[in-house]
Design an enzyme around this catalytic site. Structure first.
Site: not given
Ligand code: HSE
Length: 433
Positions: A133, A202, A206
């Site tokens: 994270v 994503d 996190k």
């Molecule tokens: N794909 C993620 C971002 C990075 O664009 O922040 C890796 O956690």
């Protein structure tokens, strides 16, 4: 006397290359600061030929991740393979051997953290995940150690660099979403398949890791109310700006009456708030806790060297714990609140931005005001762009707080009215209060 610890690196991709480069560049500094020498003993990857920009003794290389895990010279396993099944298998293998694991794999921890942290506890070892994270920001360590004696009241984070880059470019260059996404892909900021980033998964992964850590129970992924930025219309960025707000992809985690509200969505934030100045690929999290109030963590949330920095700090922690014979000195996850409860999004009290498409003729606005009033929603400000009478005009409303359920019901009712020309666009507003 300098102690030597052996490292097994699984996944020699972009971040893996950064870890090797960081070890080579700062080995002496690390030894001076810690009294330990970190020696790469095995590097596992299926592709040995791609140039990673670092020199590596080919004798260290293997294609078999399990061979690296089992190597008696490997004390600490670094998992940077990504993905689910294979990574889960090798991490479980390492933990079963009592070896600490350092990983950046947020998806795996968010989906299977309970199983893996349980395995680590049973085998008297640990999982370190600073890189999962906020990339290079020492965020997990701040929560786990720096604020270990504080009650966490709220966490608000910009946790996805791709989304923040897209929103920043759309605002600064007045460009549409699709064009900026294509540019981000060409520049290597966005993946060829950007779904995980732009659809919010994503960020949700996190948020789950942060919420679990802060509140002491495994927060399931399906408890995160997630909305992405796909197809966001640049007019909303412009209207928000006219009204003193900026749109950010925000994870919001709040402790309300001992239950946790957790949501991810593009959100309006006041343009003068510090979070509004987080631009481009940068990440930031505000941790609001008792004792201190707001703590701001800001930095590069992705990229080779910043993510490698977080990995190396974890490797040093794991190495220190081995040397001091206390592998579970600071367990990665401590389930201290087994009765933890999630508040569904319908229980949230929110303020909203609404963009309606309304027929421009007498009395229409009164009808809308009546529907909002019926659902207990009060208008704080209003913006109407001029258009020819008799056409549909965009009307933007900023509301006061009301229940999430009331907004959903009011929007359903409004969108069924004959004077409404297109579905209402709605964003929540966060005032950080
Ligand atoms: N794909 C993620 C971002 C990075 O664009 O922040 C890796 O956690």
């Amino acid at each position: 006397m300098t102690k030597e610890l052996g490292l097994g690196l699984l996944g020699f991709g972009t971040v893996g290359g950064g870890v090797v480069a960081g070890l080579q560049k700062n080995a002496v500094l690390i030894a001076q600061r810690t009294g330990m020498r970190l020696a790469l003993r095995k590097v596992a990857d299926l592709d040995w030929d791609r140039d990673r920009g670092v020199a590596l003794d080919r004798a260290l290389l293997t294609k078999d991740a399990m061979e690296a895990v089992a190597d008696p010279g490997v004390d600490i396993v670094i998992e940077l393979m990504g993905g689910m099944d294979a990574a889960r298998k090798v991490i479980a293998g390492a933990l079963s051997l009592g070896k600490p694991v350092v990983t950046a794999n947020k998806a795996l921890l968010a989906e299977h953290g309970e199983e893996l942290f349980g395995l680590a506890a049973r085998h008297g070892t640990n999982i370190f995940f600073e890189a999962s994270v906020g990339g290079g920001i020492p965020l997990i360590r701040s929560l786990r150690e720096g604020l270990v004696s504080n009650r966490i009241l709220r966490l608000c984070g910009i946790l996805n660099g791709t989304c923040n880059y897209i929103l920043t470019r759309m605002e600064q260059k007045h460009l549409p979403f699709d064009r900026v996404l294509r540019e981000a892909q060409a520049a290597g900021y966005a993946e060829a398949d950007p779904s995980l980033d732009i659809d919010g998964t994503d960020t949700a992964h996190k948020a789950v890791i942060l919420a679990s850590l802060a509140y002491g129970f495994h927060v399931p992924m399906d408890s995160v109310a997630t909305e992405g930025i796909r197809g966001l219309n640049k007019v909303d960025i412009e209207y928000a700006a006219d009204l003193g707000y900026r749109i950010k992809m925000l994870a919001i985690i709040k402790d309300i009456d001992n239950s946790v509200e957790i949501r991810v969505s593009p959100t309006l934030i006041p343009v003068h708030h510090v979070m509004a100045s987080v631009q481009g690929v940068f990440n930031a999290v505000i941790i609001n806790c008792d004792g201190v109030g707001d703590v701001l963590c800001y930095g590069r949330g992705a990229g080779r060297d910043s993510t490698a920095s977080a990995v190396l700090s974890d490797v040093v922690d794991a190495a220190r714990d081995i040397v001091s014979n206390s592998k579970r000195r600071a367990p990665g996850f401590v389930p201290f609140r087994q009765d933890g409860r999630i508040r569904g999004i319908s229980e949230a009290r929110v303020r909203c931005y609404l963009r309606l498409s309304l027929l421009d003729k007498p009395g229409v606005f009164g009808q809308i005001g009546t529907v909002l009033g019926k659902h207990g929603i009060s208008i704080a400000s209003l913006l109407q762009k001029e258009t020819a009478t008799g056409h549909h005009a965009p009307v933007v409303i900023i509301t006061h707080h009301a229940g999430e359920g009331a907004f959903q019901a009011a929007i359903r009712e409004i969108d069924s009215m004959s004077v409404v020309g297109a579905p209402t666009v709605r964003f929540r507003i966060e005032d950080f209060e």
